[in-house]
Design a protein around this motif. Structure first.
Motif, PDB file in Angstrom:
ATOM      1  N   GLU A 281       0.834  -1.203   0.000  1.00 37.66           N
ATOM      2  CA  GLU A 281       0.000   0.000   0.000  1.00 37.66           C
ATOM      3  C   GLU A 281       0.868   1.252   0.000  1.00 37.66           C
ATOM      4  O   GLU A 281       0.558   2.240  -0.680  1.00 37.66           O
ATOM      5  CB  GLU A 281      -0.923  -0.010   1.220  1.00 37.66           C
ATOM      6  N   GLN A 282       1.953   1.219   0.750  1.00 39.53           N
ATOM      7  CA  GLN A 282       2.840   2.369   0.808  1.00 39.53           C
ATOM      8  C   GLN A 282       3.514   2.598  -0.547  1.00 39.53           C
ATOM      9  O   GLN A 282       3.648   3.738  -0.999  1.00 39.53           O
ATOM     10  CB  GLN A 282       3.904   2.169   1.888  1.00 39.53           C
ATOM     11  N   LEU A 283       3.925   1.540  -1.209  1.00 34.97           N
ATOM     12  CA  LEU A 283       4.548   1.664  -2.520  1.00 34.97           C
ATOM     13  C   LEU A 283       3.577   2.290  -3.518  1.00 34.97           C
ATOM     14  O   LEU A 283       3.943   3.171  -4.297  1.00 34.97           O
ATOM     15  CB  LEU A 283       5.013   0.293  -3.011  1.00 34.97           C
ATOM     16  N   ALA A 284       2.331   1.833  -3.486  1.00 34.64           N
ATOM     17  CA  ALA A 284       1.320   2.394  -4.385  1.00 34.64           C
ATOM     18  C   ALA A 284       1.117   3.881  -4.100  1.00 34.64           C
ATOM     19  O   ALA A 284       0.965   4.688  -5.027  1.00 34.64           O
ATOM     20  CB  ALA A 284       0.009   1.634  -4.231  1.00 34.64           C
ATOM     21  N   ALA A 285       1.125   4.252  -2.821  1.00 33.56           N
ATOM     22  CA  ALA A 285       0.930   5.660  -2.449  1.00 33.56           C
ATOM     23  C   ALA A 285       2.098   6.522  -2.920  1.00 33.56           C
ATOM     24  O   ALA A 285       1.901   7.644  -3.406  1.00 33.56           O
ATOM     25  CB  ALA A 285       0.763   5.775  -0.934  1.00 33.56           C
ATOM     26  N   VAL A 286       3.322   6.019  -2.800  1.00 28.18           N
ATOM     27  CA  VAL A 286       4.502   6.766  -3.241  1.00 28.18           C
ATOM     28  C   VAL A 286       4.458   6.961  -4.756  1.00 28.18           C
ATOM     29  O   VAL A 286       4.770   8.045  -5.265  1.00 28.18           O
ATOM     30  CB  VAL A 286       5.799   6.046  -2.820  1.00 28.18           C
ATOM     31  N   LYS A 287       4.051   5.926  -5.483  1.00 26.27           N
ATOM     32  CA  LYS A 287       3.968   6.044  -6.942  1.00 26.27           C
ATOM     33  C   LYS A 287       2.878   7.036  -7.350  1.00 26.27           C
ATOM     34  O   LYS A 287       3.052   7.796  -8.306  1.00 26.27           O
ATOM     35  CB  LYS A 287       3.695   4.672  -7.555  1.00 26.27           C
ATOM     36  N   ARG A 288       1.751   7.029  -6.618  1.00 28.14           N
ATOM     37  CA  ARG A 288       0.695   8.000  -6.916  1.00 28.14           C
ATOM     38  C   ARG A 288       1.194   9.420  -6.679  1.00 28.14           C
ATOM     39  O   ARG A 288       0.912  10.330  -7.457  1.00 28.14           O
ATOM     40  CB  ARG A 288      -0.545   7.730  -6.048  1.00 28.14           C
ATOM     41  N   LYS A 289       1.922   9.611  -5.577  1.00 30.89           N
ATOM     42  CA  LYS A 289       2.461  10.928  -5.261  1.00 30.89           C
ATOM     43  C   LYS A 289       3.412  11.393  -6.347  1.00 30.89           C
ATOM     44  O   LYS A 289       3.407  12.570  -6.740  1.00 30.89           O
ATOM     45  CB  LYS A 289       3.186  10.874  -3.908  1.00 30.89           C
ATOM     46  N   LEU A 290       4.220  10.485  -6.851  1.00 29.89           N
ATOM     47  CA  LEU A 290       5.157  10.801  -7.913  1.00 29.89           C
ATOM     48  C   LEU A 290       4.410  11.280  -9.157  1.00 29.89           C
ATOM     49  O   LEU A 290       4.778  12.279  -9.779  1.00 29.89           O
ATOM     50  CB  LEU A 290       5.999   9.560  -8.239  1.00 29.89           C
ATOM     51  N   GLN A 291       3.329  10.581  -9.492  1.00 26.62           N
ATOM     52  CA  GLN A 291       2.523  10.961 -10.649  1.00 26.62           C
ATOM     53  C   GLN A 291       1.835  12.304 -10.429  1.00 26.62           C
ATOM     54  O   GLN A 291       1.743  13.135 -11.348  1.00 26.62           O
ATOM     55  CB  GLN A 291       1.474   9.879 -10.923  1.00 26.62           C
ATOM     56  N   GLU A 292       1.355  12.540  -9.206  1.00 21.81           N
ATOM     57  CA  GLU A 292       0.699  13.808  -8.894  1.00 21.81           C
ATOM     58  C   GLU A 292       1.663  14.980  -9.035  1.00 21.81           C
ATOM     59  O   GLU A 292       1.289  16.048  -9.521  1.00 21.81           O
ATOM     60  CB  GLU A 292       0.143  13.768  -7.468  1.00 21.81           C
ATOM     61  N   ILE A 293       2.909  14.790  -8.619  1.00 20.72           N
ATOM     62  CA  ILE A 293       3.915  15.850  -8.725  1.00 20.72           C
ATOM     63  C   ILE A 293       4.158  16.189 -10.191  1.00 20.72           C
ATOM     64  O   ILE A 293       4.205  17.359 -10.578  1.00 20.72           O
ATOM     65  CB  ILE A 293       5.225  15.418  -8.038  1.00 20.72           C
ATOM     66  N   GLU A 294       4.310  15.159 -11.024  1.00 18.84           N
ATOM     67  CA  GLU A 294       4.544  15.380 -12.447  1.00 18.84           C
ATOM     68  C   GLU A 294       3.353  16.092 -13.094  1.00 18.84           C
ATOM     69  O   GLU A 294       3.526  17.042 -13.864  1.00 18.84           O
ATOM     70  CB  GLU A 294       4.806  14.046 -13.144  1.00 18.84           C
ATOM     71  N   THR A 295       2.139  15.632 -12.772  1.00 16.46           N
ATOM     72  CA  THR A 295       0.935  16.223 -13.358  1.00 16.46           C
ATOM     73  C   THR A 295       0.781  17.680 -12.935  1.00 16.46           C
ATOM     74  O   THR A 295       0.482  18.550 -13.758  1.00 16.46           O
ATOM     75  CB  THR A 295      -0.310  15.426 -12.933  1.00 16.46           C
ATOM     76  N   SER A 296       0.985  17.952 -11.637  1.00 16.26           N
ATOM     77  CA  SER A 296       0.867  19.315 -11.132  1.00 16.26           C
ATOM     78  C   SER A 296       1.877  20.241 -11.796  1.00 16.26           C
ATOM     79  O   SER A 296       1.556  21.382 -12.151  1.00 16.26           O
ATOM     80  CB  SER A 296       1.061  19.320  -9.615  1.00 16.26           C
ATOM     81  N   PHE A 297       3.087  19.750 -11.998  1.00 15.21           N
ATOM     82  CA  PHE A 297       4.132  20.560 -12.622  1.00 15.21           C
ATOM     83  C   PHE A 297       3.775  20.868 -14.073  1.00 15.21           C
ATOM     84  O   PHE A 297       3.949  22.002 -14.539  1.00 15.21           O
ATOM     85  CB  PHE A 297       5.461  19.815 -12.549  1.00 15.21           C
ATOM     86  N   CYS A 298       3.247  19.880 -14.777  1.00 16.06           N
ATOM     87  CA  CYS A 298       2.826  20.093 -16.168  1.00 16.06           C
ATOM     88  C   CYS A 298       1.738  21.152 -16.247  1.00 16.06           C
ATOM     89  O   CYS A 298       1.777  22.044 -17.109  1.00 16.06           O
ATOM     90  CB  CYS A 298       2.321  18.779 -16.775  1.00 16.06           C
ATOM     91  N   ILE A 299       0.765  21.073 -15.359  1.00 15.63           N
ATOM     92  CA  ILE A 299      -0.338  22.031 -15.360  1.00 15.63           C
ATOM     93  C   ILE A 299       0.187  23.439 -15.076  1.00 15.63           C
ATOM     94  O   ILE A 299      -0.230  24.415 -15.703  1.00 15.63           O
ATOM     95  CB  ILE A 299      -1.405  21.627 -14.333  1.00 15.63           C
ATOM     96  N   ASP A 300       1.125  23.558 -14.118  1.00 17.22           N
ATOM     97  CA  ASP A 300       1.704  24.864 -13.792  1.00 17.22           C
ATOM     98  C   ASP A 300       2.369  25.501 -15.010  1.00 17.22           C
ATOM     99  O   ASP A 300       2.344  26.728 -15.178  1.00 17.22           O
ATOM    100  CB  ASP A 300       2.732  24.730 -12.666  1.00 17.22           C
TER     101      ASP A 300
END
Length: 367
Positions: A281-300
């Motif tokens: 579960e922790q691994l899945a959460a870290v990977k989701r966070k990684l994707q969220e960071i990339e997506t947020s940066f793209c939107i910015d």
């Protein structure tokens, strides 16, 4: 002992390891560590890019703002001069208000606001309030309960209120759906086993947390320096437990020498299975966070959320934005020169009217 070393299974443990759960435990630890490094490198890279991006573009944005601001004052002076046709005066006032409004939207400027108000039937503040009231009415027509509207003083406040209500609605719908499913049918054997497994995993996490918290409780330490160290470690343990971060608890466990790498590798099968569930579960959460960071940066940056980010692409983006800003600065400087020459400005306005009518002549040079 460092956290990295503490989470490596000893060679003796590897020799004796044979179960699937032990192999999975080692794999999950390595994957979480790899994902953590990727996240740290990504965040550091983005920080470095933002700094470089800002350093290169900030002077150009400031120069463009200065040129636009000068245009507002130049238009104001030009409008004070007699001899303008009504249609020309209207066009000049429209340009002044549009430029002033763009400046005011990006930051307060009392002098620019005063000029805007001078050439507008409605003050800038009143205009923004009218626009906000229209948005509130539309939100209420869409079924949003805005509550205390006096606390909504900007469009950003309104959007935040709407987002909060939408989140509350989704949560209420999910809760209702869960209750409906619970009432509508009995749990299957597989569902019951899954819930029991999750409960055991949470219990394993809680037991480890209590063990570590008891070992480092700062109130039991008389030495001031050691007490401060334990305070810091206790905060780390509390944060890890609150985030279901089992790996950080393992790191804390190594730091206070509650166990060693050999003992981690020889955990009982049942406890190891519970830990593996939490680590997955922790691994899945870290990977989701990684994707969220990339997506947020793209939107910015105004990029598609799924854009593949590379150093070359980011540098190219900076160059393109710098080129666009320089072109706009050049256009604004040309416009300022035009504003300084009233006859040329009149010719230019006449040309714009002809272009608006679709009358493209060969003698349209405003100079």
């Amino acid at each position: 002992m460092s956290a990295k070393k503490s989470l490596q299974i000893s060679s003796r443990a590897k020799e004796s390891r044979s179960t699937l759960e032990q192999e999975r435990f080692s794999f999950l630890l390595a994957e979480i560590e790899r994902a953590r490094r990727a996240q740290a490198e990504l965040e550091a890279g983005f920080i470095k890019f933002r700094q470089s991006h800002s350093e290169k573009l900030a002077p150009l944005r400031a120069a463009l703002r200065t040129a636009c601001r000068e245009s507002v004052f130049a238009l104001d002076l030009l409008l004070e001069q007699p001899g303008w046709l009504r249609v020309d005066r209207t066009a000049l006032e429209d340009m002044l208000r549009a430029t002033a409004e763009a400046l005011l939207e990006s930051g307060g400027d009392a002098d620019v606001k005063a000029i805007y108000d001078k050439h507008s039937r409605v003050s800038f503040d009143a205009l923004k309030q009218e626009e906000l009231e229209v948005l509130k009415e539309r939100a209420e027509e869409m079924g949003f309960d805005l509550g205390d509207e006096d606390s909504i003083r900007s469009e950003e406040d309104l959007m935040q209120r709407m987002y909060e209500e939408m989140a509350a609605r989704r949560q209420a719908e999910e809760d209702a759906a869960d209750q409906g499913r619970a009432k509508g049918k009995r749990k299957s054997a597989a569902q019951q086993r899954s819930e029991d497994s999750a409960q055991l995993a949470k219990q394993a996490l809680r037991e480890l947390y209590r063990k570590l918290a008891s070992a480092v409780h700062p109130d039991r330490e008389r030495d001031a320096a050691r007490r401060e160290e334990k305070n810091v470690l206790m905060q780390k343990i509390n944060q890890a437990y609150a985030a279901n971060d089992l790996m950080s608890l393992f790191e804390a466990q190594m730091q206070i020498e509650q166990t060693d790498s050999g003992q981690i590798g020889s955990l009982g099968a049942q406890r190891l299975k519970q830990y593996n569930k939490l680590l997955a579960e922790q691994l899945a959460a870290v990977k989701r966070k990684l994707q969220e960071i990339e997506t947020s940066f793209c939107i910015d940056l105004g990029l598609p959320p799924t854009a593949a980010l590379t150093a070359a692409k980011l540098n190219r983006l900076t160059r393109e934005q710098a080129r666009s800003l320089r072109a706009e600065i050049s256009r604004q400087q040309h416009f300022l020169n035009l504003l300084a020459d009233k006859p040329a400005m009149k010719r230019w306005l006449k040309q714009q009217r002809r272009v608006g009518r679709g009358d493209f002549g060969l003698d349209d040079d405003p100079w």
